[in-house]
Scaffold this active site. Structure first.
Site, PDB file in Angstrom:
ATOM      1  N   LYS A 195      -9.325 -55.915   8.562  1.00  0.00           N
ATOM      2  CA  LYS A 195      -7.886 -55.699   8.800  1.00  0.00           C
ATOM      3  C   LYS A 195      -7.637 -55.090  10.183  1.00  0.00           C
ATOM      4  CE  LYS A 195      -6.661 -51.349   6.743  1.00  0.00           C
ATOM      5  NZ  LYS A 195      -6.255 -50.500   7.842  1.00  0.00           N
ATOM      6  N   CYS A 254     -11.471 -52.146   6.062  1.00  0.00           N
ATOM      7  CA  CYS A 254     -11.159 -51.616   7.397  1.00  0.00           C
ATOM      8  C   CYS A 254     -11.436 -52.603   8.533  1.00  0.00           C
ATOM      9  CB  CYS A 254     -11.945 -50.329   7.629  1.00  0.00           C
ATOM     10  SG  CYS A 254     -11.658 -49.136   6.314  1.00  0.00           S
ATOM     11  N   VAL A 258      -9.121 -42.606   1.365  1.00  0.00           N
ATOM     12  CA  VAL A 258      -8.960 -41.620   2.443  1.00  0.00           C
ATOM     13  C   VAL A 258      -8.333 -40.336   1.900  1.00  0.00           C
ATOM     14  CG1 VAL A 258      -7.742 -41.121   4.614  1.00  0.00           C
ATOM     15  CG2 VAL A 258      -8.840 -43.331   4.289  1.00  0.00           C
ATOM     16  N   ALA A 262     -28.579 -56.850  11.093  1.00  0.00           N
ATOM     17  CA  ALA A 262     -28.078 -58.217  10.874  1.00  0.00           C
ATOM     18  C   ALA A 262     -27.916 -58.437   9.384  1.00  0.00           C
ATOM     19  CB  ALA A 262     -29.063 -59.213  11.455  1.00  0.00           C
TER      20      ALA A 262
HETATM   21  C1  UGA Z   1     -15.533 -48.199   8.695  1.00  0.00           C
HETATM   22  C2  UGA Z   1     -15.951 -47.250   9.815  1.00  0.00           C
HETATM   23  O1  UGA Z   1     -17.381 -47.184   9.873  1.00  0.00           O
HETATM   24  C3  UGA Z   1     -15.376 -45.840   9.595  1.00  0.00           C
HETATM   25  O2  UGA Z   1     -15.701 -45.002  10.700  1.00  0.00           O
HETATM   26  C4  UGA Z   1     -13.850 -45.959   9.458  1.00  0.00           C
HETATM   27  O3  UGA Z   1     -13.245 -44.699   9.195  1.00  0.00           O
HETATM   28  C5  UGA Z   1     -13.520 -46.899   8.318  1.00  0.00           C
HETATM   29  O4  UGA Z   1     -14.101 -48.195   8.600  1.00  0.00           O
HETATM   30  C6  UGA Z   1     -12.019 -47.006   8.231  1.00  0.00           C
HETATM   31  O5  UGA Z   1     -11.416 -47.534   9.157  1.00  0.00           O
HETATM   32  O6  UGA Z   1     -11.433 -46.436   7.306  1.00  0.00           O
HETATM   33  P1  UGA Z   1     -16.344 -48.641   6.185  1.00  0.00           P
HETATM   34  O7  UGA Z   1     -15.383 -49.777   6.167  1.00  0.00           O
HETATM   35  O8  UGA Z   1     -16.358 -47.698   5.039  1.00  0.00           O
HETATM   36  O9  UGA Z   1     -16.114 -47.722   7.488  1.00  0.00           O
HETATM   37  O10 UGA Z   1     -17.792 -49.279   6.272  1.00  0.00           O
HETATM   38  P2  UGA Z   1     -18.981 -49.369   7.326  1.00  0.00           P
HETATM   39  O11 UGA Z   1     -20.077 -48.487   6.887  1.00  0.00           O
HETATM   40  O12 UGA Z   1     -18.511 -49.200   8.709  1.00  0.00           O
HETATM   41  O13 UGA Z   1     -19.441 -50.880   7.098  1.00  0.00           O
HETATM   42  C7  UGA Z   1     -18.527 -51.955   7.317  1.00  0.00           C
HETATM   43  C8  UGA Z   1     -19.181 -53.293   7.061  1.00  0.00           C
HETATM   44  O14 UGA Z   1     -20.149 -53.572   8.073  1.00  0.00           O
HETATM   45  C9  UGA Z   1     -19.929 -53.420   5.742  1.00  0.00           C
HETATM   46  O15 UGA Z   1     -19.655 -54.693   5.190  1.00  0.00           O
HETATM   47  C10 UGA Z   1     -21.383 -53.286   6.117  1.00  0.00           C
HETATM   48  O16 UGA Z   1     -22.263 -53.923   5.216  1.00  0.00           O
HETATM   49  C11 UGA Z   1     -21.385 -53.971   7.480  1.00  0.00           C
HETATM   50  N1  UGA Z   1     -22.488 -53.570   8.369  1.00  0.00           N
HETATM   51  C12 UGA Z   1     -22.560 -52.288   8.836  1.00  0.00           C
HETATM   52  C13 UGA Z   1     -23.435 -54.514   8.775  1.00  0.00           C
HETATM   53  O17 UGA Z   1     -23.374 -55.700   8.370  1.00  0.00           O
HETATM   54  N2  UGA Z   1     -24.422 -54.137   9.642  1.00  0.00           N
HETATM   55  C14 UGA Z   1     -24.514 -52.861  10.117  1.00  0.00           C
HETATM   56  O18 UGA Z   1     -25.446 -52.597  10.924  1.00  0.00           O
HETATM   57  C15 UGA Z   1     -23.564 -51.927   9.702  1.00  0.00           C
END
Ligand code: UGA
Length: 423
Positions: A257, A254, A11, A246
């Site tokens: 936690k 994030c 961040v 899926a």
């Molecule tokens: C997430 C949020 O999207 C951000 O907006 C937020 O700022 C951040 O957490 C945080 O709190 O700092 P991030 O953890 O970087 O961001 O990742 P994401 O892109 O949200 O993906 C999270 C998880 O969900 C990954 O494991 C991804 O593979 C999974 N995912 C995402 C799925 O399994 N399916 C989806 O359709 C989307």
């Protein structure tokens, strides 16, 4: 504006470089001397698309130091230290409170302390109590950057939330972003609402993922296809297609936690967040269920099966393996030799995975002679499989549904399985 950013992680660094690119003078303060050395040598010590290049272009506006007293020159101090998960599920606030104590002696009158770390409701009240000065304003300014897309999100945010009752301070912070960011994307709330917006957003997205994963399981039993179901649902603008992919469950530093911390907070306040609780449980169990599926395929071939696992990071675009379901799945695949490859996360994964995992330098080496290929992270790089020929029968378990189905089904020697289709 003269800004100090405390914490040079996923961040802090994109935020510091982004704000420097708006013309601000930014001092990054971190207590990890090794990290500072790397940064001062001109290298960004984590992988984030475009960050190295941005850093090089704004270098003259950035300073890196371990010296907290440099806070005395800053009008705005941004707290961007980690708030990892404690054993009881709550957010561990030791670093945020330590940073507050550290900056306290050096704060100049009129300066603003803005918290970007994700912190439970009331944490900024406590920060204010620790600082204990009426001439300093503490603001909640949660961060919504996604890893891997942090710079895109910094320059194209959906919203900027500024949690303060102090309108003059709000205006100051708003002017930090306008005209670079459209003014209508910036909203003011009270501090508790700002803190909760962050948790509620992450928990909602996590729930959306868990929901589609459960629908995916149903699809597998009733001969429906989750990709079509998600497409059909997503066309409803009230639902939206995003975060309906899926897969193997969410991971990262994030969602796991923050969902746990939100559940913990709700329990403490006598409120039941049953959706969030079942998301946490279901998402965690999913990784073991996926590992079991792979184990069944291996059992059919036997001990000699050559298994290739593609993807170690918790998602594509990052080298981060924190709470990565891919790592837990590989740990739970019962096999004496698993070949593994990830475009970015191998160094981190090496420290986590056992001696039965053989890391290969390339995707090609990983899948060579494989009997079973399992895709665990949604890296676009793995689409290269669409261009490959397979000389012997190969089961491809596309647990992120990233390959072109028609192309893969047309390949000889390939048994192609997707998530959310009849097993
Ligand atoms: C997430 C949020 O999207 C951000 O907006 C937020 O700022 C951040 O957490 C945080 O709190 O700092 P991030 O953890 O970087 O961001 O990742 P994401 O892109 O949200 O993906 C999270 C998880 O969900 C990954 O494991 C991804 O593979 C999974 N995912 C995402 C799925 O399994 N399916 C989806 O359709 C989307």
């Amino acid at each position: 504006m003269r800004i100090a950013v405390i914490g040079s992680g996923y961040v802090g660094l994109p935020t510091a470089c982004g704000l420097a690119s708006f013309g601000n003078e930014v001092t990054c303060i971190d207590n990890n001397e090794d990290k500072l050395k790397v940064l001062r040598s001109g290298i960004i010590p984590l992988y984030e698309e475009g960050l190295q290049e941005l850093y090089e272009s704004v270098k003259d506006k950035l300073t890196f130091t371990g010296d907290m007293s440099s806070v005395k020159n800053a009008e705005l101090i941004i707290l961007a230290v980690g708030t990892p998960m404690s054993d009881d599920g709550s957010a561990n606030l030791q670093y945020i409170y330590q940073a507050t104590e550290d900056i306290k002696p050096y704060l100049q009158s009129g300066s603003i302390v803005a918290t970007k770390s994700t912190v439970p409701i009331g944490t900024n009240d406590e920060i204010e109590r620790i600082i204990n000065r009426t001439d300093i304003t503490v603001v909640s300014m949660p961060e919504f950057l996604r890893e891997g897309y942090a710079l895109y999100d910094f320059f194209n945010p959906d919203r900027i939330i500024i949690g303060t009752d102090n309108v003059a301070v709000y205006e100051k912070l708003r002017n930090l972003y306008v005209p670079h960011i459209p003014a209508e994307k910036i909203i003011r709330t009270n501090r508790h609402s700002a803190e909760l917006i962050k948790y509620a957003s992450n928990a909602f997205l996590a729930t959306k993922i868990h929901f589609i994963n459960e629908i995916s399981d149903l699809c597998e039993q009733i001969d429906a296809d989750v990709a079509d179901v998600a497409a059909g649902m997503g066309l409803d603008s009230r639902i939206g297609r995003k975060f309906l992919n899926a897969g193997i469950g969410y991971g990262g530093s994030c969602f796991p936690k923050d969902t746990n911390a939100l559940e913990y907070m709700a329990n403490k306040n006598g409120v039941k967040l049953s959706l969030v609780s079942s998301t946490i449980k279901g998402n965690y169990e999913r990784r073991f269920n996926i590992a079991e599926r792979v184990n069944k395929y291996i059992a059919r071939i036997g001990e000699t099966a050559r298994v290739a696992a593609l993807g170690l990071a918790f998602k594509n675009g990052t080298d981060d393996i924190r709470y990565s379901p891919a790592i837990d799945i590989i740990k739970n695949i019962k096999h004496n030799q698993i070949y593994a490859y990830d475009p970015r996360a191998m160094d981190n994964a090496r420290k986590e995975l056992g001696a039965n995992v053989i890391f290969t330098d390339t995707l090609k080496d990983c899948v060579k002679d494989a009997d079973i290929i399992v895709i665990l992270t949604e890296w676009p790089d793995f689409k290269e499989l669409e261009n490959m020929n397979f000389e012997k029968e190969t089961i491809i378990l596309d647990y992120r549904n990233i390959l072109d189905e028609a192309v893969m089904r047309a390949k000889s020697n390939v048994i192609y399985k997707r998530i959310g289709q009849k097993i």
